[in-house]
Design a protein around this motif. Structure first.
Motif, mmCIF file in Angstrom:
data_model
loop_
_atom_site.group_PDB
_atom_site.id
_atom_site.type_symbol
_atom_site.label_atom_id
_atom_site.label_comp_id
_atom_site.label_asym_id
_atom_site.label_seq_id
_atom_site.Cartn_x
_atom_site.Cartn_y
_atom_site.Cartn_z
ATOM 1 N N LEU A 104 0.857 -1.179 0.000
ATOM 2 C CA LEU A 104 0.000 0.000 0.000
ATOM 3 C C LEU A 104 0.892 1.228 0.000
ATOM 4 N N SER A 105 0.625 2.139 -0.917
ATOM 5 C CA SER A 105 1.355 3.398 -0.998
ATOM 6 C C SER A 105 0.360 4.517 -0.700
ATOM 7 N N ILE A 106 0.666 5.308 0.341
ATOM 8 C CA ILE A 106 -0.239 6.397 0.737
ATOM 9 C C ILE A 106 0.579 7.671 0.859
ATOM 10 N N ARG A 107 0.192 8.688 0.109
ATOM 11 C CA ARG A 107 0.877 9.979 0.166
ATOM 12 C C ARG A 107 0.591 10.663 1.506
ATOM 13 N N PRO A 108 1.577 11.352 2.085
ATOM 14 C CA PRO A 108 1.405 11.997 3.400
ATOM 15 C C PRO A 108 0.233 12.968 3.467
ATOM 16 N N GLU A 109 -0.045 13.679 2.388
ATOM 17 C CA GLU A 109 -1.120 14.674 2.403
ATOM 18 C C GLU A 109 -2.496 14.036 2.247
ATOM 19 N N ARG A 110 -2.550 12.727 1.977
ATOM 20 C CA ARG A 110 -3.822 12.021 1.803
ATOM 21 C C ARG A 110 -4.312 11.374 3.096
ATOM 22 N N ILE A 111 -3.505 11.471 4.149
ATOM 23 C CA ILE A 111 -3.874 10.884 5.438
ATOM 24 C C ILE A 111 -4.407 11.992 6.337
ATOM 25 N N ARG A 112 -5.487 11.704 7.021
ATOM 26 C CA ARG A 112 -6.091 12.656 7.955
ATOM 27 C C ARG A 112 -5.931 12.108 9.370
ATOM 28 N N LEU A 113 -5.487 12.963 10.278
ATOM 29 C CA LEU A 113 -5.327 12.583 11.674
ATOM 30 C C LEU A 113 -6.544 13.012 12.486
ATOM 31 N N THR A 114 -6.956 12.154 13.401
ATOM 32 C CA THR A 114 -7.993 12.514 14.365
ATOM 33 C C THR A 114 -7.559 11.984 15.727
ATOM 34 N N GLN A 115 -8.144 12.544 16.770
ATOM 35 C CA GLN A 115 -7.859 12.037 18.116
ATOM 36 C C GLN A 115 -8.920 11.058 18.565
ATOM 37 N N ASP A 116 -10.045 11.044 17.890
ATOM 38 C CA ASP A 116 -11.154 10.180 18.278
ATOM 39 C C ASP A 116 -11.433 9.177 17.158
ATOM 40 N N ASP A 117 -11.603 7.935 17.525
ATOM 41 C CA ASP A 117 -11.958 6.917 16.543
ATOM 42 C C ASP A 117 -13.151 6.117 17.035
ATOM 43 N N SER A 118 -14.180 6.841 17.468
ATOM 44 C CA SER A 118 -15.364 6.164 17.992
ATOM 45 C C SER A 118 -16.049 5.314 16.924
ATOM 46 N N ALA A 119 -15.866 5.670 15.662
ATOM 47 C CA ALA A 119 -16.455 4.877 14.577
ATOM 48 C C ALA A 119 -15.597 3.656 14.243
ATOM 49 N N ASN A 120 -14.397 3.564 14.854
ATOM 50 C CA ASN A 120 -13.487 2.438 14.647
ATOM 51 C C ASN A 120 -13.134 2.250 13.170
ATOM 52 N N THR A 121 -12.824 3.353 12.499
ATOM 53 C CA THR A 121 -12.487 3.295 11.073
ATOM 54 C C THR A 121 -11.043 3.678 10.799
ATOM 55 N N GLY A 122 -10.278 4.005 11.821
ATOM 56 C CA GLY A 122 -8.915 4.475 11.608
ATOM 57 C C GLY A 122 -7.870 3.448 11.989
#
Length: 181
Positions: A104-122
């Protein structure tokens, strides 16, 4: 602009990727004297054919492993270094098959950071280092022994992150490139 005004074909050889991206309407990426990929700057950046091109044009994070199970728009991905991730995938992508090794290749600007993962998707990780660069910040986030680079605009949410924070990384299937080499 001069090149377009004069209407001549110009061949420009450079190792400066940013220069190549801004001056060209077509780019040929070469390795060891052989052409690896030809395309527009956008094609080369967004759809690299292999890890060499993805790493040569811009920065990319690479996660190497094997698909354990694909279910709809998610896949359980066993990293070669150990650990399992649930990653987004296109349901119709025939390259994503159980037991198949992928990168998997993911560009740095395509990743979003969050502090909460209540939806369990991160994908969970820990911020190891932050570099403030004015309009954006670059984060080095450790995820199961891998250091991923993340770039985010500096807005009110981004300023909330600190070194050592536990965070969740999010990206969509469209924002990753699946490679086999």
């Amino acid at each position: 602009m001069i090149q377009k005004e004069v209407g001549i074909t110009t061949v420009f050889v450079t190792h400066d990727q940013e220069e190549a991206m801004t001056l060209s309407d077509r780019i040929a990426v070469m390795k060891e004297g052989k052409i690896v990929q030809i395309g527009s700057p956008q094609e080369i950046y967004e759809k690299p054919v292999n890890t060499f091109v993805a790493g040569f044009i811009g920065h990319s994070n690479f996660l190497k492993g094997t698909v354990l199970e694909k279910s709809g728009d998610k896949a359980v991905f066993q990293l070669d270094s150990g650990g399992k991730l649930v990653v987004p995938v296109e349901p119709s992508d025939s390259r994503v098959q159980n037991g198949k090794p992928l990168i998997l290749s993911i560009r740095p600007e395509r990743i979003r950071l969050t502090q909460d993962d209540s939806a369990n998707t991160g994908v969970k990780g820990t911020i190891k280092f932050i570099t403030y660069v004015g309009s954006l910040s670059t984060y080095l986030v450790e995820v199961m022994g891998h250091e991923l680079k993340v770039q985010q605009q500096n807005d009110a949410d981004a300023r909330a992150f600190r070194q050592g924070d536990e965070v969740c990384l999010h990206w969509s299937a469209e924002n990753q490139t699946i490679l086999t080499e």
